[in-house]
Scaffold this motif. Structure first.
Motif, PDB file in Angstrom:
ATOM      1  N   UNK A 175       0.814  -1.214   0.000  1.00 15.09           N
ATOM      2  CA  UNK A 175       0.000   0.000   0.000  1.00 15.09           C
ATOM      3  C   UNK A 175       0.851   1.269   0.000  1.00 15.09           C
ATOM      4  N   UNK A 176       2.140   1.138   0.266  1.00 16.90           N
ATOM      5  CA  UNK A 176       3.015   2.308   0.274  1.00 16.90           C
ATOM      6  C   UNK A 176       2.794   3.254   1.434  1.00 16.90           C
ATOM      7  N   UNK A 177       2.086   2.805   2.481  1.00 21.11           N
ATOM      8  CA  UNK A 177       1.782   3.676   3.609  1.00 21.11           C
ATOM      9  C   UNK A 177       2.967   3.768   4.560  1.00 21.11           C
ATOM     10  N   UNK A 178       3.093   4.904   5.291  1.00 21.96           N
ATOM     11  CA  UNK A 178       4.127   5.013   6.325  1.00 21.96           C
ATOM     12  C   UNK A 178       3.912   3.976   7.417  1.00 21.96           C
ATOM     13  N   UNK A 179       4.913   3.777   8.244  1.00 21.44           N
ATOM     14  CA  UNK A 179       4.842   2.759   9.287  1.00 21.44           C
ATOM     15  C   UNK A 179       4.096   3.213  10.522  1.00 21.44           C
ATOM     16  N   UNK A 180       3.863   4.493  10.673  1.00 28.64           N
ATOM     17  CA  UNK A 180       3.284   5.022  11.910  1.00 28.64           C
ATOM     18  C   UNK A 180       4.292   5.856  12.651  1.00 28.64           C
ATOM     19  N   UNK A 181       5.571   5.610  12.362  1.00 28.21           N
ATOM     20  CA  UNK A 181       6.624   6.500  12.834  1.00 28.21           C
ATOM     21  C   UNK A 181       6.930   6.464  14.317  1.00 28.21           C
ATOM     22  N   UNK A 182       7.747   7.418  14.693  1.00 26.23           N
ATOM     23  CA  UNK A 182       8.232   7.527  16.062  1.00 26.23           C
ATOM     24  C   UNK A 182       8.345   9.003  16.407  1.00 26.23           C
ATOM     25  N   UNK A 183       7.912   9.385  17.588  1.00 25.02           N
ATOM     26  CA  UNK A 183       8.011  10.767  18.058  1.00 25.02           C
ATOM     27  C   UNK A 183       9.144  10.869  19.056  1.00 25.02           C
ATOM     28  N   UNK A 184      10.103  11.746  18.771  1.00 25.40           N
ATOM     29  CA  UNK A 184      11.264  11.890  19.633  1.00 25.40           C
ATOM     30  C   UNK A 184      10.881  12.628  20.906  1.00 25.40           C
ATOM     31  N   UNK A 185      11.553  12.321  22.024  1.00 25.57           N
ATOM     32  CA  UNK A 185      11.278  13.046  23.263  1.00 25.57           C
ATOM     33  C   UNK A 185      11.659  14.511  23.134  1.00 25.57           C
ATOM     34  N   UNK A 186      10.911  15.365  23.813  1.00 21.25           N
ATOM     35  CA  UNK A 186      11.187  16.790  23.778  1.00 21.25           C
ATOM     36  C   UNK A 186      12.534  17.090  24.427  1.00 21.25           C
ATOM     37  N   UNK A 187      13.231  18.090  23.890  1.00 21.31           N
ATOM     38  CA  UNK A 187      14.470  18.526  24.524  1.00 21.31           C
ATOM     39  C   UNK A 187      14.141  19.203  25.847  1.00 21.31           C
ATOM     40  N   UNK A 188      14.903  18.969  26.884  1.00 22.04           N
ATOM     41  CA  UNK A 188      14.649  19.628  28.160  1.00 22.04           C
ATOM     42  C   UNK A 188      14.803  21.139  28.024  1.00 22.04           C
ATOM     43  N   UNK A 189      13.925  21.888  28.707  1.00 24.67           N
ATOM     44  CA  UNK A 189      14.003  23.337  28.644  1.00 24.67           C
ATOM     45  C   UNK A 189      15.274  23.866  29.288  1.00 24.67           C
ATOM     46  N   UNK A 190      15.723  23.221  30.334  1.00 23.71           N
ATOM     47  CA  UNK A 190      16.921  23.677  31.020  1.00 23.71           C
ATOM     48  C   UNK A 190      17.550  22.501  31.729  1.00 23.71           C
ATOM     49  N   UNK A 191      18.852  22.495  31.841  1.00 21.37           N
ATOM     50  CA  UNK A 191      19.540  21.398  32.495  1.00 21.37           C
ATOM     51  C   UNK A 191      20.866  21.901  33.023  1.00 21.37           C
ATOM     52  N   UNK A 192      21.454  21.228  33.997  1.00 25.22           N
ATOM     53  CA  UNK A 192      22.758  21.635  34.499  1.00 25.22           C
ATOM     54  C   UNK A 192      23.790  21.619  33.380  1.00 25.22           C
ATOM     55  N   UNK A 193      24.769  22.517  33.471  1.00 27.37           N
ATOM     56  CA  UNK A 193      25.803  22.604  32.447  1.00 27.37           C
ATOM     57  C   UNK A 193      26.826  21.506  32.668  1.00 27.37           C
ATOM     58  N   UNK A 194      26.444  20.285  32.316  1.00 31.07           N
ATOM     59  CA  UNK A 194      27.334  19.129  32.419  1.00 31.07           C
ATOM     60  C   UNK A 194      27.153  18.300  31.156  1.00 31.07           C
TER      61      UNK A 194
END
Length: 247
Positions: A175-194
């Protein structure tokens, strides 16, 4: 290799579909183009300006996240070049193209077998996370066996004849349809500088969202947000911190 979209082995094993070419064209050396079974990985930011729909909302809106899915060459953005069967045979032998199985989103059994570029396969593994290996195709159940209708053997040679010889109608499987895909996790808004705290999944998501190679990523010297820190047109501070410093 199949020549029609109803072949019973489609999505039961890695496969490709080619045109049903007359034997004279094959004998004359005409190129056989892969029409189905070979796909490329596409990663896109789910925003209003994106040409692709949201995988989470079913196309009803935009979630602001980053999605990844497998598409036929003609459905890629930009469109990819079609693959020749001779090139695929060589690429599969050298490891440049590899077979994968990706289950449909929301279905444990149904999925897609496909051939993909090795680089896209590696990137997919990075996106889904190193601790989540690429799924293995499930074993067929008792009601999922390939069957046939016993008939008298046709000993007449049909070479050179046009037409499709089949005893019964079968549903279209390619059918040539997409697989349903994958959604990547959101990048954190802020994190320690490490820098050591940046996971491989976060790095892959940031690379896709920011449109830069993973090795150009780094952390903002101000807020610790992941940004394009290295390479051309890079800086020490993200856009938000620069506006605060200039203000």
């Amino acid at each position: 290799m199949a020549k029609d979209r109803t072949a019973s082995l489609i999505d039961r094993a890695p496969w490709v579909r080619v045109d049903d070419m007359p034997w004279k064209e094959i004998s004359d050396g005409k190129e056989m183009v892969v029409r189905g079974g070979y796909r490329y990985l596409q990663v896109w930011k789910c925003v209003a300006s994106s040409d692709r729909h949201c995988l989470l909302s079913g196309g009803a809106g935009h979630c602001g996240g980053t999605h990844a899915d497998w598409f036929l060459p003609v459905l890629c953005e930009p469109e990819k070049q079609l693959v020749q069967i001779e090139d695929l045979v060589l690429a599969s032998a050298t490891g440049e193209s590899v077979p994968v199985y990706v289950p449909n989103r929301g279905s444990g059994r149904a999925g897609r077998h496909m051939w993909v570029p090795a680089d896209d396969c590696q990137r997919w593994r990075e996106l889904v996370g190193e601790k989540t290996p690429l799924p293995v195709a499930p074993e067929p159940e008792e009601d999922d066996q390939i069957t046939f209708a016993e008939q008298e053997i046709d000993r007449t040679c049909h070479a050179g004849e046009d037409g499709w010889f089949v005893s019964d109608a079968r549903p279209i499987r390619d059918l040539g349809q997409p697989t349903g895909g994958y959604t990547l996790p959101q990048m954190p808004l802020q994190r320690p500088v490490k820098p050591s705290l940046i996971t491989s999944v976060e790095r892959a998501a940031a690379s896709a969202a920011l449109g830069c190679p993973p090795w150009e990523l780094g952390l903002c010297a101000g807020c610790g947000q992941m940004m394009r820190r290295h390479g051309r047109h890079a800086g020490m501070y993200c856009a938000v911190c620069r506006s605060e410093l200039n203000g």
